[in-house]
Design a protein around this motif. Structure first.
Motif, PDB file in Angstrom:
ATOM      1  N   SER A 116       0.861  -1.187   0.000  1.00  0.00           N
ATOM      2  CA  SER A 116       0.000   0.000   0.000  1.00  0.00           C
ATOM      3  C   SER A 116       0.893   1.233   0.000  1.00  0.00           C
ATOM      4  N   VAL A 117       0.515   2.209  -0.830  1.00  0.00           N
ATOM      5  CA  VAL A 117       1.327   3.403  -1.033  1.00  0.00           C
ATOM      6  C   VAL A 117       0.457   4.639  -0.871  1.00  0.00           C
ATOM      7  N   ALA A 118       1.009   5.637  -0.185  1.00  0.00           N
ATOM      8  CA  ALA A 118       0.352   6.943  -0.074  1.00  0.00           C
ATOM      9  C   ALA A 118       1.280   7.980  -0.693  1.00  0.00           C
ATOM     10  N   LEU A 119       0.812   8.642  -1.745  1.00  0.00           N
ATOM     11  CA  LEU A 119       1.572   9.708  -2.387  1.00  0.00           C
ATOM     12  C   LEU A 119       1.472  10.965  -1.532  1.00  0.00           C
ATOM     13  N   VAL A 120       2.596  11.647  -1.316  1.00  0.00           N
ATOM     14  CA  VAL A 120       2.626  12.799  -0.418  1.00  0.00           C
ATOM     15  C   VAL A 120       3.350  13.969  -1.082  1.00  0.00           C
ATOM     16  N   CYS A 121       2.757  15.160  -0.988  1.00  0.00           N
ATOM     17  CA  CYS A 121       3.454  16.399  -1.334  1.00  0.00           C
ATOM     18  C   CYS A 121       2.928  17.496  -0.419  1.00  0.00           C
ATOM     19  N   TYR A 122       2.959  18.737  -0.863  1.00  0.00           N
ATOM     20  CA  TYR A 122       2.644  19.869   0.012  1.00  0.00           C
ATOM     21  C   TYR A 122       1.201  20.349  -0.050  1.00  0.00           C
ATOM     22  N   GLU A 123       0.545  20.204  -1.192  1.00  0.00           N
ATOM     23  CA  GLU A 123      -0.746  20.862  -1.419  1.00  0.00           C
ATOM     24  C   GLU A 123      -1.922  20.132  -0.780  1.00  0.00           C
ATOM     25  N   ASN A 124      -2.753  20.901  -0.107  1.00  0.00           N
ATOM     26  CA  ASN A 124      -4.028  20.407   0.406  1.00  0.00           C
ATOM     27  C   ASN A 124      -5.004  20.452  -0.765  1.00  0.00           C
ATOM     28  N   THR A 125      -5.378  19.309  -1.285  1.00  0.00           N
ATOM     29  CA  THR A 125      -6.197  19.271  -2.499  1.00  0.00           C
ATOM     30  C   THR A 125      -7.662  19.611  -2.260  1.00  0.00           C
ATOM     31  N   GLU A 126      -8.030  19.899  -1.025  1.00  0.00           N
ATOM     32  CA  GLU A 126      -9.398  20.373  -0.793  1.00  0.00           C
ATOM     33  C   GLU A 126      -9.578  21.778  -1.360  1.00  0.00           C
ATOM     34  N   LYS A 127      -8.461  22.525  -1.459  1.00  0.00           N
ATOM     35  CA  LYS A 127      -8.538  23.900  -1.920  1.00  0.00           C
ATOM     36  C   LYS A 127      -7.675  24.174  -3.143  1.00  0.00           C
ATOM     37  N   LYS A 128      -6.617  23.418  -3.295  1.00  0.00           N
ATOM     38  CA  LYS A 128      -5.664  23.674  -4.373  1.00  0.00           C
ATOM     39  C   LYS A 128      -5.508  22.446  -5.267  1.00  0.00           C
ATOM     40  N   ARG A 129      -5.268  22.697  -6.535  1.00  0.00           N
ATOM     41  CA  ARG A 129      -4.997  21.602  -7.459  1.00  0.00           C
ATOM     42  C   ARG A 129      -3.576  21.108  -7.217  1.00  0.00           C
ATOM     43  N   CYS A 130      -3.351  19.824  -7.477  1.00  0.00           N
ATOM     44  CA  CYS A 130      -2.054  19.229  -7.166  1.00  0.00           C
ATOM     45  C   CYS A 130      -1.716  18.126  -8.164  1.00  0.00           C
ATOM     46  N   HIS A 131      -0.432  18.007  -8.467  1.00  0.00           N
ATOM     47  CA  HIS A 131       0.025  16.960  -9.383  1.00  0.00           C
ATOM     48  C   HIS A 131      -0.233  15.570  -8.837  1.00  0.00           C
ATOM     49  N   ARG A 132      -0.389  15.429  -7.504  1.00  0.00           N
ATOM     50  CA  ARG A 132      -0.670  14.120  -6.921  1.00  0.00           C
ATOM     51  C   ARG A 132      -1.917  13.496  -7.524  1.00  0.00           C
ATOM     52  N   THR A 133      -2.917  14.323  -7.794  1.00  0.00           N
ATOM     53  CA  THR A 133      -4.169  13.814  -8.360  1.00  0.00           C
ATOM     54  C   THR A 133      -3.914  13.187  -9.726  1.00  0.00           C
ATOM     55  N   ILE A 134      -3.131  13.862 -10.545  1.00  0.00           N
ATOM     56  CA  ILE A 134      -2.786  13.346 -11.886  1.00  0.00           C
ATOM     57  C   ILE A 134      -1.956  12.080 -11.751  1.00  0.00           C
ATOM     58  N   LEU A 135      -1.004  12.098 -10.847  1.00  0.00           N
ATOM     59  CA  LEU A 135      -0.136  10.940 -10.633  1.00  0.00           C
ATOM     60  C   LEU A 135      -0.944   9.738 -10.148  1.00  0.00           C
ATOM     61  N   ARG A 136      -1.849   9.986  -9.229  1.00  0.00           N
ATOM     62  CA  ARG A 136      -2.697   8.894  -8.719  1.00  0.00           C
ATOM     63  C   ARG A 136      -3.541   8.300  -9.844  1.00  0.00           C
ATOM     64  N   GLU A 137      -4.152   9.159 -10.661  1.00  0.00           N
ATOM     65  CA  GLU A 137      -4.953   8.669 -11.796  1.00  0.00           C
ATOM     66  C   GLU A 137      -4.098   7.818 -12.719  1.00  0.00           C
ATOM     67  N   ARG A 138      -2.878   8.257 -12.950  1.00  0.00           N
ATOM     68  CA  ARG A 138      -1.975   7.526 -13.839  1.00  0.00           C
ATOM     69  C   ARG A 138      -1.646   6.148 -13.270  1.00  0.00           C
ATOM     70  N   LEU A 139      -1.363   6.083 -11.979  1.00  0.00           N
ATOM     71  CA  LEU A 139      -1.047   4.799 -11.339  1.00  0.00           C
ATOM     72  C   LEU A 139      -2.281   3.886 -11.313  1.00  0.00           C
ATOM     73  N   GLU A 140      -3.462   4.447 -11.055  1.00  0.00           N
ATOM     74  CA  GLU A 140      -4.676   3.640 -11.071  1.00  0.00           C
ATOM     75  C   GLU A 140      -4.954   3.102 -12.465  1.00  0.00           C
ATOM     76  N   SER A 141      -4.671   3.899 -13.477  1.00  0.00           N
ATOM     77  CA  SER A 141      -4.837   3.468 -14.859  1.00  0.00           C
ATOM     78  C   SER A 141      -3.865   2.336 -15.191  1.00  0.00           C
ATOM     79  N   ALA A 142      -2.638   2.466 -14.715  1.00  0.00           N
ATOM     80  CA  ALA A 142      -1.615   1.426 -14.955  1.00  0.00           C
ATOM     81  C   ALA A 142      -2.017   0.118 -14.279  1.00  0.00           C
ATOM     82  N   ALA A 143      -2.646   0.219 -13.106  1.00  0.00           N
ATOM     83  CA  ALA A 143      -3.082  -0.971 -12.385  1.00  0.00           C
ATOM     84  C   ALA A 143      -4.202  -1.691 -13.129  1.00  0.00           C
ATOM     85  N   GLY A 144      -4.981  -0.939 -13.897  1.00  0.00           N
ATOM     86  CA  GLY A 144      -6.087  -1.521 -14.644  1.00  0.00           C
ATOM     87  C   GLY A 144      -5.667  -2.162 -15.948  1.00  0.00           C
ATOM     88  N   ASP A 145      -4.405  -1.897 -16.367  1.00  0.00           N
ATOM     89  CA  ASP A 145      -3.933  -2.451 -17.653  1.00  0.00           C
ATOM     90  C   ASP A 145      -3.719  -3.940 -17.586  1.00  0.00           C
TER      91      ASP A 145
END
Length: 145
Positions: A116-145
């Motif tokens: 189990s992995v938790a991606l961590v950076c600085y941005e609180n995504t409740e208010k700010k956009r963050c690359h973590r969201t894109i990265l997470r989507e990419r990893l979830e997509s890779a898991a579905g391949d």
């Protein structure tokens, strides 16, 4: 073996015990140039998955300009993302950088192996956009391949 769980959070949530993470998740920082104190909140950092330095600088410059025009911090941050076409450019970085590709593959393999992995950076995504969201989507997509 079952696939691991993928989560994401921000460093302040970890520091203040507000992060809701899977039990035993490895906290993986995805920050290009972490502050020295950042390392205390994560188990490891993978700078190759942070946004490229020039993109970060472009967003910072635009954000400062927008704040000078009267936008609040979150509004300026999100508008700067749009101005810099951050999402598209970060996705291109993940596709085109051999280092980012290798780091993505390694994380995907770890997840597939049950970690189990938790991606961590600085941005609180409740208010700010963050690359973590894109990265997470990419990893979830890779898991579905």
């Amino acid at each position: 073996m079952a696939d691991g769980t993928l989560a994401d959070t921000y460093v302040a949530a970890i520091q203040h015990d507000l992060a809701d993470l899977p039990s035993g998740a490895t906290r993986v920082g995805v920050v290009r140039k972490p502050a020295p104190w950042f390392h205390a909140a994560v188990d490891e950092n993978v700078p190759e998955l942070g946004p490229p330095a020039e993109l970060l600088e472009e967003v910072r410059t635009a954000e400062e300009d927008l704040k000078m025009q009267g936008l609040c911090e979150e509004g300026a941050h999100n508008a700067a993302w749009d101005r810099a076409d951050f999402g598209e450019r970060y996705r291109e970085h993940l596709e085109e950088s051999p280092e980012a590709q290798a780091a993505l593959e390694e994380l995907a393999d770890r997840l597939a192996g049950g970690e189990s992995v938790a991606l961590v950076c600085y941005e609180n995504t409740e208010k700010k956009r963050c690359h973590r969201t894109i990265l997470r989507e990419r990893l979830e997509s890779a898991a579905g391949d």
